[in-house]
Design an enzyme around this catalytic site. Structure first.
Site, PDB file in Angstrom:
ATOM      1  CG  ASP A   1      -2.079  -0.990   1.050  1.00 32.44           C
ATOM      2  OD1 ASP A   1      -2.241  -1.529  -0.055  1.00 32.44           O
ATOM      3  OD2 ASP A   1      -2.800  -1.223   2.030  1.00 32.44           O
TER       4      ASP A   1
ATOM      5  CG  ASN B   1      -4.291   5.913   3.076  1.00 34.00           C
ATOM      6  OD1 ASN B   1      -5.122   5.692   2.210  1.00 34.00           O
ATOM      7  ND2 ASN B   1      -3.441   4.978   3.486  1.00 34.00           N
ATOM      8  CD  GLU B   2      -3.321   7.932   7.377  1.00 36.96           C
ATOM      9  OE1 GLU B   2      -2.093   7.833   7.136  1.00 36.96           O
ATOM     10  OE2 GLU B   2      -4.124   7.026   7.129  1.00 36.96           O
TER      11      GLU B   2
ATOM     12  CB  ALA C   1      -9.329   5.838  -0.057  1.00 35.01           C
TER      13      ALA C   1
ATOM     14  CB  THR D   1      -9.502   0.034   5.622  1.00 32.73           C
ATOM     15  OG1 THR D   1      -8.900   0.491   4.406  1.00 32.73           O
ATOM     16  CG2 THR D   1     -11.000  -0.082   5.425  1.00 32.73           C
TER      17      THR D   1
ATOM     18  CE1 TYR E   1      -1.914   4.436  14.051  1.00 37.97           C
ATOM     19  CE2 TYR E   1      -1.696   6.732  13.449  1.00 37.97           C
ATOM     20  CZ  TYR E   1      -1.538   5.719  14.374  1.00 37.97           C
ATOM     21  OH  TYR E   1      -1.023   5.988  15.595  1.00 37.97           O
TER      22      TYR E   1
ATOM     23  CG  LEU F   1      -9.634  -0.942  10.990  1.00 42.01           C
ATOM     24  CD1 LEU F   1     -11.052  -0.791  11.526  1.00 42.01           C
ATOM     25  CD2 LEU F   1      -9.608  -1.897   9.804  1.00 42.01           C
TER      26      LEU F   1
END
Length: 260
Positions: free
Chosen positions: A49, A119-120, A157, A160, A162, A164
Site C-alpha cells: 500500500d 489516506n489521512e 479510502a 481502513t 491507520y 482502523l
C-alpha cells in the site's frame, strides 16, 4: 466508480525498493514492454500500500490510472499478483477515482507547509507528554481541549488504514464523510471520534506547543513542531485506481467490517 473504457497499450511499471518487487517489475516489463511514466496510458505499481500511495501522489491530477499488484507487506489497495493476461485484466478493471485531503500546517516559526493525503492527515505527539489540542469544524469550536497521543483525519479510502488501527470507523467509498479519530484519548476520556461532512474544513490548534510538541503527517509528508493544522478535501484534484472486478476496493471495505 466505473469500468475501464479504453484499451491500455502503453504500460509503465513502478516497484517498491525490495528484491521481490523489483524482480516482478523486470519480468513484467520483459513480457509486456515498458514505457515511461510520462507516456504511459496506465501505471502498474508493484509492492504494498505504501507503493500505491507514492504512485498516487506522483501522478496526481494527470488522469493516468494506477493498477497495483501485491508484492509488499500490506496490500489492501493492491490486486493479486499474476503475470499472465495483464492487458486483459487492465482492460476489464473497475476504475475508482479518489480525492485527497489538502493539509496546511503552520510550525512554531510561522512557516506554512502544504501537502496532500489520500489516506489521512494526522497529528502525533513528539515527546513523552500527551498532546493538548483544540478542534474546530468550519470555524466553530467543537472540542475546547483534547488531551491525547494524536488525532487522525481519514478519507474513506484511508479509513481502513491507520484510522482502523486506532479504532476509527470504516467508511465505504462514496460516503461524503471524513472520520475524525483520536489516538489514545485521555480527556475527554469517553470521546471516541466523530464523522464530519467531507465538505467541512477541519482545524486543529496545538495548545502548549513548546511543552507538548506535535508533528503533522499527510500520508508520507511530515512537518514537526506544528502549532496548527487545517485539512479539507480537495475536490479539484484526484487520482484513479484500477481493481479487478471480483476484488474491488468497495467490496474489500465492506468485507473488512465483518472481520473479527
Amino acid at each position: 466508480m466505473s469500468g475501464a473504457d479504453t484499451s491500455f497499450e502503453k504500460i509503465a511499471f513502478t516497484a517498491a525498493a525490495t528484491p521481490e518487487a523489483e524482480a516482478a517489475r523486470i519480468r513484467l516489463a520483459d513480457l509486456y514492454g515498458e514505457t515511461t511514466l510520462e507516456e504511459a496510458e496506465v501505471i502498474v505499481a508493484l509492492g504494498g500500500d505504501g507503493m500505491m500511495l507514492q504512485t498516487l501522489h506522483a501522478v496526481r491530477g494527470r488522469g493516468v490510472p494506477i493498477y497495483g499488484m501485491h508484492r509488499g507487506s500490506v496490500g489492501f489497495l493492491m490486486n493479486t499478483y499474476r503475470e499472465d493476461l495483464l492487458r486483459e485484466r487492465l482492460n476489464a478493471a473497475i476504475q475508482v477515482k479518489i480525492h485527497p485531503l489538502a493539509m496546511e500546517a503552520v510550525d512554531q516559526q510561522g512557516n506554512r507547509h502544504r501537502a496532500h493525503a489520500f489516506n489521512e492527515v494526522a497529528l502525533f505527539r513528539q515527546t513523552y507528554q500527551a498532546g493538548k489540542l483544540k478542534v474546530r469544524i468550519d470555524g466553530r469550536e467543537r472540542l475546547e481541549e483534547l488531551i491525547c497521543d494524536g488525532i487522525i483525519i481519514a478519507t474513506p479510502a484511508g479509513s481502513t488504514a491507520y484510522n482502523l488501527s486506532a479504532h476509527g470507523p470504516i467508511l465505504p467509498l462514496g460516503t461524503p464523510l471524513l472520520a475524525l479519530t483520536p489516538i489514545s484519548p485521555f480527556r475527554p476520556r469517553r470521546w471516541r471520534g466523530a464523522l464530519v461532512p467531507d465538505k467541512a474544513s477541519i482545524e486543529i490548534e496545538v495548545l502548549e506547543p513548546a511543552k507538548r510538541p506535535m508533528s503533522a503527517v499527510a500520508d508520507h509528508s511530515e512537518v514537526r513542531n506544528v502549532i496548527s493544522v487545517s485539512a479539507a478535501l480537495d475536490a479539484s484534484s484526484s487520482s484513479a485506481m484500477l481493481f479487478d472486478p471480483d476484488h474491488g476496493l468497495e467490496e474489500r471495505i465492506l468485507r473488512e467490517q465483518f472481520v473479527y
